[in-house]
Design a protein around this motif. Structure first.
Motif, PDB file in Angstrom:
ATOM      1  N   GLU A   1       0.817  -1.207   0.000  1.00 37.92           N
ATOM      2  CA  GLU A   1       0.000   0.000   0.000  1.00 37.92           C
ATOM      3  C   GLU A   1       0.859   1.269   0.000  1.00 37.92           C
ATOM      4  O   GLU A   1       0.331   2.382  -0.083  1.00 37.92           O
ATOM      5  CB  GLU A   1      -0.937  -0.008   1.206  1.00 37.92           C
ATOM      6  CG  GLU A   1      -1.887  -1.205   1.232  1.00 37.92           C
ATOM      7  CD  GLU A   1      -2.767  -1.245   2.469  1.00 37.92           C
ATOM      8  OE1 GLU A   1      -3.014  -0.178   3.066  1.00 37.92           O
ATOM      9  OE2 GLU A   1      -3.215  -2.352   2.841  1.00 37.92           O
TER      10      GLU A   1
ATOM     11  N   CYS B   1       1.012   4.597  -2.773  1.00 34.46           N
ATOM     12  CA  CYS B   1       0.139   5.761  -2.613  1.00 34.46           C
ATOM     13  C   CYS B   1       0.728   6.759  -1.613  1.00 34.46           C
ATOM     14  O   CYS B   1       0.893   7.944  -1.912  1.00 34.46           O
ATOM     15  CB  CYS B   1      -1.227   5.257  -2.148  1.00 34.46           C
ATOM     16  SG  CYS B   1      -2.386   6.502  -1.611  1.00 34.46           S
TER      17      CYS B   1
ATOM     18  N   THR C   1      -4.491   1.847   1.451  1.00 31.78           N
ATOM     19  CA  THR C   1      -5.340   1.619   0.278  1.00 31.78           C
ATOM     20  C   THR C   1      -6.035   0.272   0.406  1.00 31.78           C
ATOM     21  O   THR C   1      -5.592  -0.611   1.145  1.00 31.78           O
ATOM     22  CB  THR C   1      -4.527   1.623  -1.029  1.00 31.78           C
ATOM     23  OG1 THR C   1      -3.593   0.530  -1.017  1.00 31.78           O
ATOM     24  CG2 THR C   1      -3.772   2.918  -1.218  1.00 31.78           C
TER      25      THR C   1
ATOM     26  N   TYR D   1      -3.002  -0.849  -5.747  1.00 34.92           N
ATOM     27  CA  TYR D   1      -2.370   0.291  -6.401  1.00 34.92           C
ATOM     28  C   TYR D   1      -2.818   0.367  -7.858  1.00 34.92           C
ATOM     29  O   TYR D   1      -2.098  -0.056  -8.761  1.00 34.92           O
ATOM     30  CB  TYR D   1      -0.844   0.155  -6.311  1.00 34.92           C
ATOM     31  CG  TYR D   1      -0.059   1.230  -7.020  1.00 34.92           C
ATOM     32  CD1 TYR D   1      -0.401   2.582  -6.930  1.00 34.92           C
ATOM     33  CD2 TYR D   1       1.061   0.888  -7.785  1.00 34.92           C
ATOM     34  CE1 TYR D   1       0.343   3.560  -7.580  1.00 34.92           C
ATOM     35  CE2 TYR D   1       1.817   1.857  -8.430  1.00 34.92           C
ATOM     36  CZ  TYR D   1       1.446   3.186  -8.332  1.00 34.92           C
ATOM     37  OH  TYR D   1       2.181   4.151  -8.979  1.00 34.92           O
TER      38      TYR D   1
END
Length: 369
Positions: free
Chosen positions: A73, A76, A223, A333
């Motif tokens: 994650e 991001c 995310t 992603y």
């Protein structure tokens, strides 16, 4: 930033993300404090949690921006951190610093795992290991159904998992699977039996940079949950003072909560915010998890199960392994301009709102209120 500059904040892999972050710090003349994990990355690269302080070392107010708690994650969060460094956000307010903690879990970031090198989910690892560990009996009932001996799962196993959901509801299944567990070391959301390297490293970073801070804001970037491209702002402070939540709403607007059931997430055992409470005892902490949605829950969950199955039962070097890792990356992603622009717009805004909020709350009238 223009469209091309925003897209350029994002990276194809951990090595590139780290390089962009370090270059942004160097361009600002800021020192980098690198905590090196003694393992190699997926491309043989060095792995590290990198720390940059933007602002005075003795500031009484601090914003901490955290990326990569859940490894994969981190794409991001890294982009947001790199962009904020390039903007020079730490220079916008007096007596205020921004602390960027890049890739808390560098192993997972590089190897496209949510878990650490110990297969630990960091957001279930910040517990008090001197006390009895939290129990999650529900996970034991579904462990072998979630990660069966072969992949894809057989229909019989999926049917039994569906029956568990029918008995306990969708939220009950989510709780059993995601709450955190300390009984199955090769399973999902394993909390571990001792602090992970990333846990100890993060605590040491806080002790060095934030132990004397009096007003603390944090944004922990994740995310995988929620609608595509929407950054849910989940209240993430361990302080139960109602004024802390009220302060968060003044800064960021409406916040969801895992305790009231308004969030897509659920209460977790041992989230990283516990360290902020433990290691910053002088601070009034107002924090959020900024959780960006990617794809439907079914796809994200399937990708996560497959990747953990690969860790538990699979073989590296196969076409199946490559496909599973690529889908894991895709699920957390999305490589799409619209998603990246939404991430940057909301992430940079949340950071600037926190900095503004720290200043507003420092004013005598705000404190008196």
């Amino acid at each position: 930033m223009n469209d091309n500059q925003v897209i350029a904040l994002f990276s194809a892999d951990y090595a590139q993300a780290r390089r962009k972050f370090l270059e942004a710090a160097r361009a600002r003349g800021l020192a980098v404090d690198s905590h090196v994990l003694p393992l190699t990355g997926a491309q043989g690269e060095a792995l590290a949690t990198d720390v940059v302080l933007d602002g005075p070392t003795d500031a009484s107010r601090m914003l901490i921006v955290i990326s990569g708690v859940h490894g994969v994650e981190g794409f991001c969060g890294s982009a947001i951190q790199t962009g904020m460094l390039r903007m020079g956000a730490g220079a916008v307010a007096p007596d205020t610093s921004v602390l960027y903690v890049h890739a808390v879990n560098p192993y997972g970031f590089s190897h496209l795992r949510r878990a650490t090198e110990e297969n630990i989910d960091l957001n279930r690892n910040f517990v008090d290991f001197s006390r009895p560990l939290p129990l999650n009996a529900g996970y034991g009932e579904i462990h072998d159904l979630l990660l069966p001996a072969q992949w894809p799962p057989l229909p019989e196993g999926e049917s039994r998992l569906a029956q568990y959901r029918e008995r306990h509801g969708a939220r009950g299944l989510q709780r059993a699977m995601s709450l955190g567990q300390h009984s199955h070391h090769d399973g999902l959301h394993y909390g571990g039996l001792a602090p992970a390297w990333s846990n100890s490293t993060f605590r040491g970073i806080l002790r060095r940079y934030a132990a004397r801070v009096q007003q603390l804001a944090s944004i922990d970037i994740h995310t995988g949950l929620g609608p595509y491209g929407v950054g849910e702002r989940i209240f993430a402070s361990m302080d139960d003072d109602p004024e802390v939540l009220a302060g968060g709403r003044r800064w960021w607007g409406e916040l969801t909560s895992v305790t009231t059931g308004t969030s897509t997430s659920i209460p977790l055992t041992g989230p990283i915010q516990c360290a902020l409470t433990d290691e910053c005892p002088l601070a009034r902490h107002v924090g959020i998890c900024l959780e960006y949605g990617t794809y439907p829950t079914e796809r994200v969950t399937a990708a996560m199960r497959a990747e953990h199955w690969l860790h538990r039962h699979g073989s590296d070097g196969t076409a199946q392994a490559a496909d599973i890792r690529q889908e894991m990356k895709n699920a957390f992603y999305p490589d799409a301009p619209d998603w990246k622009h939404a991430v940057w717009q909301q992430g940079s805004r949340a950071c600037l709102q926190a900095l503004h909020g720290l200043q507003e709350d420092a004013r005598p009238s705000a404190i008196a209120a």
